[in-house]
Scaffold this active site. Structure first.
Site, PDB file in Angstrom:
ATOM      1  N   HIS A   1      -2.909   7.215   2.798  1.00  0.00           N
ATOM      2  CA  HIS A   1      -3.388   5.919   2.313  1.00  0.00           C
ATOM      3  C   HIS A   1      -4.791   5.689   2.863  1.00  0.00           C
ATOM      4  O   HIS A   1      -5.034   5.853   4.059  1.00  0.00           O
ATOM      5  CB  HIS A   1      -2.434   4.814   2.761  1.00  0.00           C
ATOM      6  CG  HIS A   1      -2.957   3.436   2.516  1.00  0.00           C
ATOM      7  ND1 HIS A   1      -3.560   3.070   1.323  1.00  0.00           N
ATOM      8  CD2 HIS A   1      -2.989   2.326   3.311  1.00  0.00           C
ATOM      9  CE1 HIS A   1      -3.925   1.803   1.398  1.00  0.00           C
ATOM     10  NE2 HIS A   1      -3.602   1.335   2.589  1.00  0.00           N
TER      11      HIS A   1
ATOM     12  N   CYS B   1       0.808  -1.226   0.000  1.00  0.00           N
ATOM     13  CA  CYS B   1       0.000   0.000   0.000  1.00  0.00           C
ATOM     14  C   CYS B   1       0.840   1.274   0.000  1.00  0.00           C
ATOM     15  O   CYS B   1       0.324   2.361  -0.233  1.00  0.00           O
ATOM     16  CB  CYS B   1      -0.961   0.006   1.181  1.00  0.00           C
ATOM     17  SG  CYS B   1      -2.028  -1.435   1.250  1.00  0.00           S
TER      18      CYS B   1
ATOM     19  N   ASN C   1     -10.129   0.193   0.528  1.00  0.00           N
ATOM     20  CA  ASN C   1      -8.663   0.223   0.487  1.00  0.00           C
ATOM     21  C   ASN C   1      -8.200  -0.390  -0.837  1.00  0.00           C
ATOM     22  O   ASN C   1      -8.339  -1.594  -1.051  1.00  0.00           O
ATOM     23  CB  ASN C   1      -8.125  -0.577   1.686  1.00  0.00           C
ATOM     24  CG  ASN C   1      -6.603  -0.642   1.723  1.00  0.00           C
ATOM     25  OD1 ASN C   1      -5.940  -0.298   0.748  1.00  0.00           O
ATOM     26  ND2 ASN C   1      -6.082  -1.104   2.836  1.00  0.00           N
TER      27      ASN C   1
HETATM   28  O1  UT7 Z   1      -3.462  -1.344   4.017  1.00  0.00           O
HETATM   29  C1  UT7 Z   1      -3.490  -1.932   5.297  1.00  0.00           C
HETATM   30  C2  UT7 Z   1      -4.654  -2.854   5.376  1.00  0.00           C
HETATM   31  N1  UT7 Z   1      -5.220  -3.169   6.638  1.00  0.00           N
HETATM   32  C3  UT7 Z   1      -5.772  -2.294   7.507  1.00  0.00           C
HETATM   33  O2  UT7 Z   1      -5.698  -1.109   7.396  1.00  0.00           O
HETATM   34  C4  UT7 Z   1      -6.542  -2.908   8.665  1.00  0.00           C
HETATM   35  C5  UT7 Z   1      -6.355  -2.205   9.978  1.00  0.00           C
HETATM   36  N2  UT7 Z   1      -7.329  -2.647  10.938  1.00  0.00           N
HETATM   37  C6  UT7 Z   1      -8.602  -2.243  10.907  1.00  0.00           C
HETATM   38  O3  UT7 Z   1      -8.972  -1.453  10.064  1.00  0.00           O
HETATM   39  C7  UT7 Z   1      -9.542  -2.752  11.970  1.00  0.00           C
HETATM   40  O4  UT7 Z   1      -8.803  -3.499  12.923  1.00  0.00           O
HETATM   41  C8  UT7 Z   1     -10.718  -3.625  11.413  1.00  0.00           C
HETATM   42  C9  UT7 Z   1     -11.672  -2.725  10.637  1.00  0.00           C
HETATM   43  C10 UT7 Z   1     -10.172  -4.708  10.516  1.00  0.00           C
HETATM   44  C11 UT7 Z   1     -11.482  -4.243  12.551  1.00  0.00           C
HETATM   45  O5  UT7 Z   1     -11.962  -3.233  13.413  1.00  0.00           O
HETATM   46  P1  UT7 Z   1     -11.747  -3.381  14.990  1.00  0.00           P
HETATM   47  O6  UT7 Z   1     -12.395  -2.228  15.607  1.00  0.00           O
HETATM   48  O7  UT7 Z   1     -10.268  -3.571  15.217  1.00  0.00           O
HETATM   49  O8  UT7 Z   1     -12.566  -4.696  15.318  1.00  0.00           O
HETATM   50  P2  UT7 Z   1     -12.074  -6.026  16.007  1.00  0.00           P
HETATM   51  O9  UT7 Z   1     -11.127  -6.768  15.128  1.00  0.00           O
HETATM   52  O10 UT7 Z   1     -11.640  -5.721  17.390  1.00  0.00           O
HETATM   53  O11 UT7 Z   1     -13.422  -6.859  16.076  1.00  0.00           O
HETATM   54  C12 UT7 Z   1     -14.510  -6.418  16.882  1.00  0.00           C
HETATM   55  C13 UT7 Z   1     -15.661  -7.357  16.655  1.00  0.00           C
HETATM   56  C14 UT7 Z   1     -15.276  -8.846  16.716  1.00  0.00           C
HETATM   57  O12 UT7 Z   1     -16.346  -9.540  17.324  1.00  0.00           O
HETATM   58  P3  UT7 Z   1     -16.287  -9.942  18.855  1.00  0.00           P
HETATM   59  O13 UT7 Z   1     -15.068 -10.803  19.004  1.00  0.00           O
HETATM   60  O14 UT7 Z   1     -16.179  -8.656  19.621  1.00  0.00           O
HETATM   61  O15 UT7 Z   1     -17.571 -10.670  19.066  1.00  0.00           O
HETATM   62  C15 UT7 Z   1     -15.181  -9.230  15.265  1.00  0.00           C
HETATM   63  O16 UT7 Z   1     -15.444 -10.604  15.066  1.00  0.00           O
HETATM   64  O17 UT7 Z   1     -16.192  -7.132  15.339  1.00  0.00           O
HETATM   65  C16 UT7 Z   1     -16.289  -8.401  14.668  1.00  0.00           C
HETATM   66  N3  UT7 Z   1     -16.141  -8.164  13.244  1.00  0.00           N
HETATM   67  C17 UT7 Z   1     -17.178  -7.848  12.462  1.00  0.00           C
HETATM   68  N4  UT7 Z   1     -18.492  -7.689  12.734  1.00  0.00           N
HETATM   69  C18 UT7 Z   1     -19.299  -7.350  11.701  1.00  0.00           C
HETATM   70  C19 UT7 Z   1     -15.004  -8.201  12.501  1.00  0.00           C
HETATM   71  N5  UT7 Z   1     -15.315  -7.913  11.216  1.00  0.00           N
HETATM   72  C20 UT7 Z   1     -16.648  -7.683  11.168  1.00  0.00           C
HETATM   73  C21 UT7 Z   1     -17.547  -7.333  10.153  1.00  0.00           C
HETATM   74  N6  UT7 Z   1     -18.858  -7.171  10.456  1.00  0.00           N
HETATM   75  N7  UT7 Z   1     -17.151  -7.133   8.875  1.00  0.00           N
END
Ligand code: UT7
Length: 311
Positions: A233, A109, A263
Site C-alpha cells: 500500500h 486502504c 496515498n
Molecule cells: O492509509 C493510511 C493513511 N495514513 C498514513 O499512512 C499516515 C501515517 N503517518 C505518517 O505518514 C506520518 O506520521 C506523517 C507524514 C503524517 C507525519 O510525519 P511525522 O514524521 O510523523 O511528523 P510529525 O507528525 O511528528 O510532525 C513533525 C512536525 C510537527 O511540527 P512540530 O510539532 O515538530 O513543530 C508537525 O506540525 O512536522 C509538522 N508538520 C508539517 N510540517 C510541514 C506536519 N505536517 C506538516 C507538513 N508540512 N505538511
C-alpha cells in the site's frame, strides 16, 4: 477446484495534478518536508469514483478481451462512494454495460486485497469472471486546511479481470485482519473530513504490514527469498521502508508509485502493480506479495503467482 487468474488490468488517474509546491500555496508546508517525510512529490485530484472506475474497468475488460455481458460479478473496493447509496458499483455496472451483481466493499486502504481474496472465493464457488476495481477520491474528503493530512492523499482507480482457469492456483496464501480497537486513530465521519493521528497510524501500520505479509507467506509455504516483488500500500515511503526492512527484503524488490500518486487508498496497490508490470518488472511465474493496511485498522496480504494468459 476451479481457480481464478488475472487476465486483464488497467488504471485511471484524474487529469488534474497537484504538486507539493502548489500545496505550499494552500497550507504551511514545503516540497522538501513532504518529500522527506512521505516520499510524495505530486498527486492527482478532482476524481470521481464512478468515473475513474468506469475508465479503469473498461480498459481492463478490453485488455482481457472479455465482453461486458460475460462478467458475473463486479466488486468495487472504495471508501469514497459517490453517494451514500446506491453503491458506486451499481452505477459502474450500468456504465460498463455489465449484466451481473455489483457491490461496494469497504476495507479502506486494504480494500483491493480484501477484494482480490473475495473475488477468488467467488471463482472457486463457481463464477467464471469477476471484475474487481479499487478506486478512491480522497481529495473530496481531506481537510484542505490540515497540513498533517492534505499533503498525503490523492485520487485514482485500478481494475483487474479475474477469470476461471483450469491451471494451478494463483492465490497461494492470504491474510485478512482488522483491529477495530484502533478505529479512532484514523477515521472520517459522514459529511466530515479525514482525521488522523499520524504517528500512531505509522507505528501500527509497520507492524500490521509485517504480520499480514508473514502470515500470507507462511500459508503459501514460501519465504521472502521466493518473492520477486512486493506491492505495498502506497501510504508513506518511510512506512514501506520500515516494513520491508523488518521482513528482510530489499527496497529494489518493492513496487513504488506514491511519488506521483500520493496515498490513493483502495487504488494504491493496483496502481503500483500495473506500474511495475508496465515497467517490465513482473515476469510470468513470479510470486508477488501484495500487502496493505488502512483505517479500521484493517490489514491484508496475498501471495499471488503471476500467470496471465499468453498474448
Ligand atoms: O492509509 C493510511 C493513511 N495514513 C498514513 O499512512 C499516515 C501515517 N503517518 C505518517 O505518514 C506520518 O506520521 C506523517 C507524514 C503524517 C507525519 O510525519 P511525522 O514524521 O510523523 O511528523 P510529525 O507528525 O511528528 O510532525 C513533525 C512536525 C510537527 O511540527 P512540530 O510539532 O515538530 O513543530 C508537525 O506540525 O512536522 C509538522 N508538520 C508539517 N510540517 C510541514 C506536519 N505536517 C506538516 C507538513 N508540512 N505538511
Amino acid at each position: 477446484m476451479p481457480h481464478g487468474r488475472i487476465t486483464g488490468w488497467a488504471t485511471h488517474l484524474p487529469e488534474k495534478v497537484l504538486t507539493n509546491d502548489e500545496l505550499a500555496g494552500i497550507v504551511d508546508t514545503t516540497d522538501e518536508w513532504i518529500r522527506e517525510r512521505t516520499g510524495i512529490s505530486s498527486r492527482h485530484v478532482g476524481g470521481i469514483v464512478t468515473t475513474m472506475s468506469t475508465e479503469a474497468g473498461k480498459s481492463a475488460l478490453a485488455m482481457a478481451g472479455v465482453a461486458p455481458e460475460d462478467i458475473d460479478l463486479l466488486l468495487l473496493a472504495t471508501t469514497t462512494s459517490d453517494q451514500r447509496f446506491p453503491a458506486s458499483a451499481s452505477v459502474v455496472q450500468h456504465s460498463l454495460g455489465l449484466t451481473c451483481g455489483a457491490m461496494d466493499l469497504n476495507a479502506v486502504c486494504s480494500g483491493f486485497v480484501y477484494g482480490l481474496v473475495t473475488a477468488m472465493q467467488y471463482i472457486e464457488g463457481g463464477l467464471d469472471r469477476v471484475l474487481l476495481i479499487g478506486a478512491d477520491a480522497l481529495s473530496g474528503i481531506v481537510d484542505w486546511e490540515d497540513r498533517g493530512t492534505c499533503v498525503l492523499f490523492g485520487d485514482g482507480a485500478g481494475a483487474v479481470v479475474i477469470e476461471r482457469s483450469a491451471d494451478e492456483p494463483t492465490l497461494l496464501g492470504w491474510d485478512l485482519m482488522s483491529d477495530g480497537s484502533t478505529a479512532g486513530i484514523l477515521y472520517c465521519d459522514h459529511g466530515g473530513n479525514i482525521v488522523m493521528n499520524g504517528q500512531e497510524v505509522f507505528r501500527k501500520a509497520v507492524l500490521a504490514m509485517e504480520s499480514a505479509a508473514r502470515k500470507s507467506m507462511d500459508r503459501a509455504g514460501v519465504t521472502t527469498d521466493d518473492i520477486a516483488l512486493v506491492i505495498p500500500h502506497q501510504a508513506n515511503v518511510r512506512i514501506i521502508e520500515a516494513a520491508i526492512k523488518r521482513l528482510g527484503l530489499p527496497m529494489d524488490r518493492t513496487a513504488m508509485v506514491l511519488h506521483r500518486t500520493g496515498n490513493t487508498s483502495a487504488a494504491s496497490i493496483p496502481l503500483a502493480m500495473v506500474d511495475a508490470i508496465d515497467a517490465g518488472r513482473v515476469q510470468h511465474g513470479d510470486l508477488l506479495l501484495l500487502v496493505g493496511f488502512g483505517a479500521g485498522m484493517t490489514s491484508a496480504a496475498a501471495v499471488i503467482r503471476w500467470d496471465p494468459p499468453a498474448r
